[in-house]
Design an enzyme around this catalytic site. Sequence first.
Site, PDB file in Angstrom:
ATOM      1  N   HIS A 189       0.699  -1.293   0.059  1.00 54.25           N
ATOM      2  CA  HIS A 189       0.090  -0.029  -0.222  1.00 54.25           C
ATOM      3  C   HIS A 189       1.042   1.325  -0.020  1.00 54.25           C
ATOM      4  O   HIS A 189       0.348   2.551  -0.325  1.00 54.25           O
ATOM      5  CB  HIS A 189      -1.107   0.137   1.163  1.00 54.25           C
ATOM      6  CG  HIS A 189      -1.619  -1.227   1.392  1.00 54.25           C
ATOM      7  ND1 HIS A 189      -2.317  -1.896   0.402  1.00 54.25           N
ATOM      8  CD2 HIS A 189      -1.804  -1.862   2.561  1.00 54.25           C
ATOM      9  CE1 HIS A 189      -2.929  -2.959   1.138  1.00 54.25           C
ATOM     10  NE2 HIS A 189      -2.609  -3.067   2.369  1.00 54.25           N
ATOM     11  N   ASP A 201       3.685  -8.470   0.984  1.00 53.21           N
ATOM     12  CA  ASP A 201       4.354  -9.498   2.065  1.00 53.21           C
ATOM     13  C   ASP A 201       3.564 -10.440   2.669  1.00 53.21           C
ATOM     14  O   ASP A 201       3.973 -11.658   2.697  1.00 53.21           O
ATOM     15  CB  ASP A 201       4.697  -8.384   3.155  1.00 53.21           C
ATOM     16  CG  ASP A 201       3.785  -7.404   3.689  1.00 53.21           C
ATOM     17  OD1 ASP A 201       2.544  -7.457   3.222  1.00 53.21           O
ATOM     18  OD2 ASP A 201       3.955  -6.455   4.633  1.00 53.21           O
TER      19      ASP A 201
END
Length: 471
Positions: free
Chosen positions: A72, A230
């Site tokens: 993000h 991730d």
Amino acid sequence: MTLVAGIDSSTQSCKVVIRDAETGKLVRQGRASHPDGTEVHPDAWWTALQQAIDEAGGLDDVAAASVAGQQHGMVVLDSDGEVVRPALLWNDTRSAGAAADLIDELGGGDKGRRAWVDAVGIVPVASFTLTKLRWLARNEPENAARVAAVCLPHDWLTWKLSGARGLDTLRTDRSDASGTLYWSAATNEYRHDLLELGFGRRIAVPEVLGPTGIAGTLPNGAPLGPGAGDNAAAGLGAGALPGDVVISIGTSGTVFVSSDVSPDDPSGAVSGFADTTGRFLPIVVTLNAARVLDAATKLLGVDHEELSRLALSAPAGADGLVLIPYLEGERTPNRPNATGAIHGLTLRTSDPAHLARAAVEGMLCALADGLDALVARGATANRIVLVGGGARSEAVRKIAPALFGLPVLVPPPGEYVADGAARQAAWVAVGGDAPPTWSAEAPEVYEDTSVPLIREQYAAARDAVIDRVSR
């Protein structure tokens, strides 16, 4: 031996692992720290990556590499490819107002949330990239005017590693693109109209690659894989099976499972991300996880080992002492300005053991709420795979089964995000229809009888929190 490299550029540090592409055996590794804060210049990531690569013995002998990274984060570039301003990270909540406005602009309330889920599978909250672009457009118009492209942390590092310069050579993958609010995992397409709605004009975005797409090459000619967000990389690195819900306790807390279908959740609790294999990754994310334990050690003046011992010396439910762990605001539930709270403080519970127990239980209760949300949206949950730094706590491992109500598997400590990136790199190097199967040590298994009282007293106190003044 064919070697591959996996890179994890997380919030706190950069890790590099070099593994055997066939067996997954760790050959060497390196690590370097990132600066603190929710606003970081990408150059700091690049410096840390170079340090971690050097410590890992370099990349000259690898057959492929891949970068996974924190999701993000807003990296904005000008027409020359220069970074316009420091990146706003996922845990920067200053764009909470922008998120609310974006919901309003698609109808507001339930209608607006439904419109966003139908469009891109997720509901705007301050974490997501588009809300940060909206904040930039409104608060820094001079910087916004310079922006020619937006990408994510792992996209930018892959681009830098490849030596590319043109904005048309930016690449990303499905898992990271699915957390931006302007790309749909269901249709595999950008929603340029939503990007323009958020930022005010159209700008360049990275090409989205499939699971084994080539994002560029290293100086030695080895291919760079598409990389990953991730959480998707951690699932790949941990070797999670169908029905395995991965709960990762790091800077953030994440609860996710690989799925054939995207969740349909207009509440926004479950986000419809993508995984690294072409499937979906329904996920719940909390802002507060391992740092809740860090905060408790500071309050009590102890280390993590002693915190764990104290917590296990107190009774289940801490005799009614409840810690609501919204220490940095919260993402799920969407309370960006919330503060933490302690309830049930009495003379009996006013000791280190009870507070330590309440801290562990509060953090785990927030994650258990996420598990409930996943199951409510159709996820199959047979067992929990517990990873991340917080899983190293004995108290966390032993208390978790009573809160989750499922067996908890704890793999040996490892860098599962970097390992997932390495496994993707091996897939790129070796080919095939699926990533290679790597041997792994047997996990520790923890089981216990469910204790509903802990969840019940947490639920009773959960909404009795105070909001701080928004930035």
